[in-house]
Scaffold this motif. Sequence first.
Motif, PDB file in Angstrom:
ATOM      1  N   LYS A 169      42.295 -55.696 -19.107  1.00  0.00           N
ATOM      2  CA  LYS A 169      41.309 -57.026 -19.617  1.00  0.00           C
ATOM      3  C   LYS A 169      42.449 -57.664 -19.889  1.00  0.00           C
ATOM      4  O   LYS A 169      43.471 -57.753 -21.010  1.00  0.00           O
ATOM      5  N   GLY A 170      41.878 -58.982 -19.533  1.00  0.00           N
ATOM      6  CA  GLY A 170      42.765 -60.532 -20.111  1.00  0.00           C
ATOM      7  C   GLY A 170      42.138 -61.068 -20.677  1.00  0.00           C
ATOM      8  O   GLY A 170      40.202 -60.784 -21.158  1.00  0.00           O
ATOM      9  N   GLY A 171      42.264 -62.318 -20.789  1.00  0.00           N
ATOM     10  CA  GLY A 171      41.698 -63.644 -21.883  1.00  0.00           C
ATOM     11  C   GLY A 171      42.646 -63.017 -23.853  1.00  0.00           C
ATOM     12  O   GLY A 171      41.935 -63.642 -24.345  1.00  0.00           O
ATOM     13  N   PHE A 172      43.532 -62.364 -24.243  1.00  0.00           N
ATOM     14  CA  PHE A 172      44.090 -62.192 -25.550  1.00  0.00           C
ATOM     15  C   PHE A 172      44.703 -62.829 -25.374  1.00  0.00           C
ATOM     16  O   PHE A 172      46.557 -62.153 -26.327  1.00  0.00           O
ATOM     17  N   SER A 173      44.931 -64.358 -25.071  1.00  0.00           N
ATOM     18  CA  SER A 173      46.044 -65.426 -25.293  1.00  0.00           C
ATOM     19  C   SER A 173      46.527 -65.277 -26.885  1.00  0.00           C
ATOM     20  O   SER A 173      45.835 -65.746 -27.750  1.00  0.00           O
ATOM     21  N   GLY A 174      48.389 -64.768 -27.333  1.00  0.00           N
ATOM     22  CA  GLY A 174      48.485 -65.600 -28.152  1.00  0.00           C
ATOM     23  C   GLY A 174      49.030 -63.372 -28.542  1.00  0.00           C
ATOM     24  O   GLY A 174      49.409 -63.624 -29.381  1.00  0.00           O
ATOM     25  N   ILE A 175      48.382 -62.869 -27.850  1.00  0.00           N
ATOM     26  CA  ILE A 175      48.791 -60.948 -28.264  1.00  0.00           C
ATOM     27  C   ILE A 175      49.596 -60.999 -27.793  1.00  0.00           C
ATOM     28  O   ILE A 175      49.734 -61.071 -26.479  1.00  0.00           O
ATOM     29  N   GLN A 176      50.162 -60.335 -28.128  1.00  0.00           N
ATOM     30  CA  GLN A 176      51.999 -59.816 -26.985  1.00  0.00           C
ATOM     31  C   GLN A 176      52.447 -59.175 -27.888  1.00  0.00           C
ATOM     32  O   GLN A 176      52.826 -58.693 -28.835  1.00  0.00           O
ATOM     33  N   ALA A 214      53.063 -59.808 -21.767  1.00  0.00           N
ATOM     34  CA  ALA A 214      53.613 -60.713 -21.209  1.00  0.00           C
ATOM     35  C   ALA A 214      52.064 -61.866 -21.822  1.00  0.00           C
ATOM     36  O   ALA A 214      51.965 -63.665 -21.814  1.00  0.00           O
ATOM     37  N   ALA A 215      51.331 -61.860 -20.374  1.00  0.00           N
ATOM     38  CA  ALA A 215      50.024 -63.045 -20.613  1.00  0.00           C
ATOM     39  C   ALA A 215      48.959 -62.678 -21.534  1.00  0.00           C
ATOM     40  O   ALA A 215      47.684 -63.578 -20.763  1.00  0.00           O
ATOM     41  N   GLY A 216      49.096 -61.234 -22.132  1.00  0.00           N
ATOM     42  CA  GLY A 216      48.266 -61.700 -23.020  1.00  0.00           C
ATOM     43  C   GLY A 216      46.332 -60.920 -22.420  1.00  0.00           C
ATOM     44  O   GLY A 216      45.893 -60.926 -21.930  1.00  0.00           O
ATOM     45  N   GLN A 217      47.241 -59.838 -21.691  1.00  0.00           N
ATOM     46  CA  GLN A 217      46.433 -58.558 -20.744  1.00  0.00           C
ATOM     47  C   GLN A 217      46.329 -57.187 -21.807  1.00  0.00           C
ATOM     48  O   GLN A 217      47.627 -57.053 -21.272  1.00  0.00           O
ATOM     49  N   PHE A 218      45.513 -57.194 -22.148  1.00  0.00           N
ATOM     50  CA  PHE A 218      45.344 -55.604 -22.193  1.00  0.00           C
ATOM     51  C   PHE A 218      45.648 -54.727 -21.634  1.00  0.00           C
ATOM     52  O   PHE A 218      44.432 -54.957 -20.079  1.00  0.00           O
ATOM     53  N   GLU A 219      46.370 -54.096 -21.307  1.00  0.00           N
ATOM     54  CA  GLU A 219      46.141 -52.802 -19.940  1.00  0.00           C
ATOM     55  C   GLU A 219      46.395 -50.899 -20.905  1.00  0.00           C
ATOM     56  O   GLU A 219      47.216 -50.858 -21.515  1.00  0.00           O
ATOM     57  N   ALA A 220      45.217 -50.032 -19.898  1.00  0.00           N
ATOM     58  CA  ALA A 220      45.501 -48.536 -20.559  1.00  0.00           C
ATOM     59  C   ALA A 220      45.520 -47.794 -19.426  1.00  0.00           C
ATOM     60  O   ALA A 220      45.040 -47.988 -18.949  1.00  0.00           O
ATOM     61  N   THR A 221      46.179 -46.791 -19.804  1.00  0.00           N
ATOM     62  CA  THR A 221      46.481 -46.055 -18.737  1.00  0.00           C
ATOM     63  C   THR A 221      45.773 -44.882 -19.212  1.00  0.00           C
ATOM     64  O   THR A 221      45.385 -43.889 -19.570  1.00  0.00           O
ATOM     65  N   VAL A 222      45.091 -44.489 -17.381  1.00  0.00           N
ATOM     66  CA  VAL A 222      43.712 -42.966 -18.082  1.00  0.00           C
ATOM     67  C   VAL A 222      44.563 -41.610 -16.963  1.00  0.00           C
ATOM     68  O   VAL A 222      45.259 -42.357 -15.803  1.00  0.00           O
TER      69      VAL A 222
END
Lengths: 66, 395
Positions: free
Chosen positions: B367-374, B310-318
Motif C-alpha cells: 500500500k503506497g501513499g505513506f510519505s514520511g514513514i520509512q 524508502a518510497a513510503g510504501q508498506f509491504e507485507a509478505t504472505v
Amino acid sequence: MFKDCTIKYNSYQGSDEDGKPKTYNCSVQIIFPNGTMKSVPMNNDNTDYQEILAWVAEGNTIAEAD
Amino acid sequence: MALSKIDVANMLTGATPVANGGTAATTLAAAGLDKRPSSKPIIINGNMAVSQRGTSFAAVGDGVYTLDRYESAKNNDGAVTITQEALTSGNAYTDGFRTALKVDVTTADGTLAGTQRFLVQQIVEAQNLQSLKFGTANAEKLTLSFWVKATKTGTHIVRMYQYDDDRSVSIAYTVSTTNTWEKKVMNFPADTTGVIDNNNGHGIQIAWAVGAGASFQSGTLATAWAGNTSANDFVGQVNGLDSTSNNFHLTGVQLEVGEFSSATLPPFQHESFGDNLSRCQRYYYKHVDRRVSVGQSDNDMIIGKGGFNAAGQFEATVHFPVTMRTAPSLVIGNGTNYFKLYVSGTTHTFDDFQIHADHINATSLYKGGFSGIQGEAGNLVINNANAFVHFNSEL
C-alpha cells in the motif's frame, strides 16, 4: 466480460539496477460492481490475466495507474 | 519377530491374510485398485466438503467458481442459486457423503435457445492426467462415477473436453426417479490421438449439463473422442432449467483410470478434510475472511506483518500454505476503510491494497501513499466485517 468494472494498472515504486527510484506497473486492478477487487499479476499462466488480455484483444484499454 | 512381508492387499480388502504374504497383485486387481495412478483422487473435492468462497451463491454467472474446484458455465435467460448442501438422509448420505453441490433454479428458462446452457464443471490440471497416456496406443479408458439427484428425469449428458487439442467426448446417463439420489457409473473411451500437454494448464474439463440449447443438440452425441463439434456436445439433454421447482444435486464424484462397472468400481477415496482443503488451496486460498466469525479474534484479524520502504510504501509478505498452481491474483472485499495498518502506535485506515510480487509460494502485498514513514514495521489487519483476503490461481 468485465461489464461495469474498472480496470487499471497498479504502479510500484522500486529501484533500477543502479539503485535509482523507478516506478513500474506491477499488476492490474479490477474493481467489480459487487465490491470485490482483484489485483492480478501480469503472469501469462494466471487465468485472470488471460481474461484481461482477451478483453484487451477485443479493443479495450487498461487505464493507467493513478 | 522380524517382519518379512506385509500383505498390503489383504489389509486393503479386509481379506484373510495368506501365509507369507499371499498374491498381492491379484488381490489388488480384484479390488479394482491396481489401476489407480496415485494415492490421491484425480478429482479434487469430489465429496463437496470444501467451499472456501462461501456456502451460497445467488444468480451464479458464467465462469464463476462456487464450491472449491467447481465452476459454472452460464449462458441463459434464467437464474440459479448454488449452495453447499448438508446431507442428512438419502442414498448418498448412507454411502458416506455429508455434503453436495445443489443447483436451485430461481428463475426458469423454458426454452434454451441456440448456445444457451448451464453446466457444472471441474477442470483437471494437465500434469495430473499424464497417466491416461492420451495420444498414444496405450491410452487408458476412464470411468466417471458420482451421485446425482435431479428433479428432471430422463437423459442427462456429461461431456469431457480436452483443451490442448480441442477434442471432446460426451456420454449420456439417465435420471430414473425424480428428486432421488442415484449413483451413476459411466465409461469413457480412451483417446489415442489427442495429447494432453504435461504442464500446469488446462487438462480436461468434466461438465455436467443441467440444460443445453439447440446449438448443442442438433447433431449426434459424440460418444468417441473427436475434434469438438458443439452440435454433438449435449444431444438429448433434458432442460433442467424449465421450472423454479427444479433442483440438481451432485456429490461423490470420482474419476478412475480404467474401465469399471458398478460391481468393480474402486471405493470412493474419502480424504481427511485437511488433505482435501490442501489440494483445493493449490487453486484458491482463503487467507483471511472477516465474514466468517472465529470468535474472539474477529477484531483485528491479521493479514500480515511488514515494513515501510524508502518510497513510503508498506509491504507485507504472505506465505501460501501450499504451492499454488501459478502466481495467484489477490481477491479482496474492498470498501471504505476496510483495512488498517498499525504502526508505531498510530492507526492508518484505507480501502484496499495491491499485490506486488509474482510468485507461487508467497507474495507481497503493498500500500503506497505513506510519505514520511520509512523503516518502520507495521501490522496489516482487517477493519470491516465484510472484508476478506483471498488468492486465486484457478484454471
